[in-house]
Design a protein around this motif. Sequence first.
Motif, short mmCIF file in Angstrom:
data_model
loop_
_atom_site.label_atom_id
_atom_site.label_comp_id
_atom_site.label_asym_id
_atom_site.label_seq_id
_atom_site.Cartn_x
_atom_site.Cartn_y
_atom_site.Cartn_z
N MET A 83 0.81 -1.21 0.00
CA MET A 83 0.00 0.00 0.00
C MET A 83 0.85 1.27 0.00
O MET A 83 0.49 2.26 -0.62
N VAL A 84 1.96 1.24 0.72
CA VAL A 84 2.78 2.44 0.81
C VAL A 84 4.25 2.06 0.78
O VAL A 84 4.66 1.03 1.33
N TYR A 85 5.05 2.90 0.11
CA TYR A 85 6.49 2.70 -0.01
C TYR A 85 7.21 4.00 0.37
O TYR A 85 6.76 5.10 0.02
N GLU B 222 8.40 -4.21 5.78
CA GLU B 222 9.70 -4.73 5.36
C GLU B 222 10.66 -3.57 5.15
O GLU B 222 10.29 -2.55 4.59
N VAL B 223 11.90 -3.75 5.61
CA VAL B 223 12.97 -2.79 5.37
C VAL B 223 13.97 -3.47 4.45
O VAL B 223 14.65 -4.42 4.85
N LEU B 224 14.04 -2.99 3.22
CA LEU B 224 14.83 -3.67 2.19
C LEU B 224 16.05 -2.83 1.83
O LEU B 224 15.92 -1.74 1.25
N PRO B 225 17.26 -3.29 2.18
CA PRO B 225 18.46 -2.55 1.80
C PRO B 225 18.76 -2.73 0.31
O PRO B 225 18.65 -3.84 -0.23
N ARG B 226 19.11 -1.65 -0.34
CA ARG B 226 19.48 -1.67 -1.74
C ARG B 226 20.80 -0.91 -1.90
O ARG B 226 21.34 -0.40 -0.94
N ASP B 227 21.30 -0.84 -3.10
CA ASP B 227 22.59 -0.19 -3.33
C ASP B 227 22.45 1.33 -3.27
O ASP B 227 22.02 1.97 -4.22
N GLY B 228 22.81 1.88 -2.11
CA GLY B 228 22.77 3.33 -1.92
C GLY B 228 21.47 3.87 -1.38
O GLY B 228 21.34 5.08 -1.20
N PHE B 229 20.51 3.00 -1.06
CA PHE B 229 19.23 3.48 -0.54
C PHE B 229 18.52 2.33 0.18
O PHE B 229 18.92 1.16 0.08
N VAL B 230 17.46 2.69 0.90
CA VAL B 230 16.64 1.72 1.62
C VAL B 230 15.20 1.89 1.15
O VAL B 230 14.73 3.01 0.96
N VAL B 231 14.49 0.79 0.98
CA VAL B 231 13.07 0.81 0.67
C VAL B 231 12.30 0.25 1.87
O VAL B 231 12.61 -0.84 2.35
#
Length: 482
Positions: free
Chosen positions: A286-288, A452-461
């Motif tokens: 629903m929200v990001y 959910e806290v999703l680490p990505r390359d240079g940012f977090v979702v």
Amino acid sequence: MPHDVFSPRRILLLLLSVLGASNACLQDPASAYRLTGAVCRLTYPAAVVLNEKTTKVIEAAFQHARYPGGKGEKSLLFIGKVTYGLDNLEIHNLSIGQSAVELLPGEGIALDISNVSAVFKGNLQYGYGSRLVNVAHSIDFEIESQIDLGIKPKLYCGGGKVAADTTDCYLNFHKLHLHLQGNKEPNWLRKLFTDFITFTVKLAIKGQICKEINKVANILADFIQDQADQFLSYGDIGVDVGITAAPVINANYIESYHKGLTKYNNTTAVIHDSVFHPSHLTEDKMVYFWISDQVFNPMVTAAHQDGLFQLNISGAELTCLLEPGSPQLRVWSSSVPYVNTSTSAGTAVWGTASGQLHCGTQGQILFFKAHVSIDIKASYADKKLSLQGIPSGIFISEAELSRQNQSLLDAEFLREAVEKIGIPKVLSALEIEITRLLDKQGTNLFDIFNPEVLPRDGFVVIQMDFGFPHHLLTEFLRKTLQ
């Protein structure tokens, strides 16, 4: 003067810095993305949940609107001039049937509110006659109404914030039935006043309701952004959440782009090479929230400079070595920590920590400095933040014992103590403090599902489903419209 003072790169960085600090929104999405530190995406299911609360906003608009009166006159054969005035128009017994929402790509949001029922009450003064006979009366009336309301809000950049334009607003009257109190008025007067009152009430409702909805919509937009500003603030540390571009609306989501610039000690951070792209976010939740490392690092720097990274540790895990006493370890960050997020490791944090071990009346018996790197993964469940940390490197660069304990100095012992006592204690303290801060800002009032806290390359979702707490909107409307 050095040759490269006015090089193209320096000029570009200067322009980007000025744009980043201004209230202007950029028209070119690619340029806006480079200045964007945080993004919020609300998908259609979230819009449906929020639309369930729309009826409360509409009710508030109807009830808070001030309906103007009206005056008129008409000349009738044999009677002469008839004058009439309408005032004290109030709304009663308001109810709203249902509300539907649709996202219109490139246009805005369509809200259709049907079966709005209300009773409008007021007072009518009238007079008629000639130079020989004059009659003046005052009579109360009620109007039963049933209305459908349509609004197409457009979101745009106004003063560096998300603003709402609801001027595309219309009302359809399915029922407007007049009741005059008493039955003494002649039929021709009843017919005359029926036409006048219904016409006046229609004009009053149309004008005032749409005007009030526009007012409430912008107050609500400002309220939400002010709440976000406060949510990211702590003491003297603030964050500019102004937008870099107008929100984007398509059939599946609404997306807004925010600066995310840390403000501390009269300085504001700058972001000029953000890596955001809409493809980083999906449409399953629903929200990001998309948050760049370029938001986290200035915040961490400000927290370090503000002296927030300090902790006193005591307990059975500590010992005063060979001396009796009650041990207490004070630790603090002695250099600015650095944050780097990657898909593989999570959020890596590098920093230098200093520690002092005190034992009762003996004073300080140990000082050390440790360079630490740790990979951290965050999660949120049961309204609590959890941090899982795996040390990837610990190096003791300094260690000093009191003279009587010099023989006990062991760098490997200190390294193990930092790993098994220091890091878990620091993470536990951060969990408690950040959870407390989230609760203070009202996160615990929301029903959050499957975050959910999703680490990505240079940012977090950060992605989640949610339920909107009814009482928050009610409290907002009460405070705003009282």
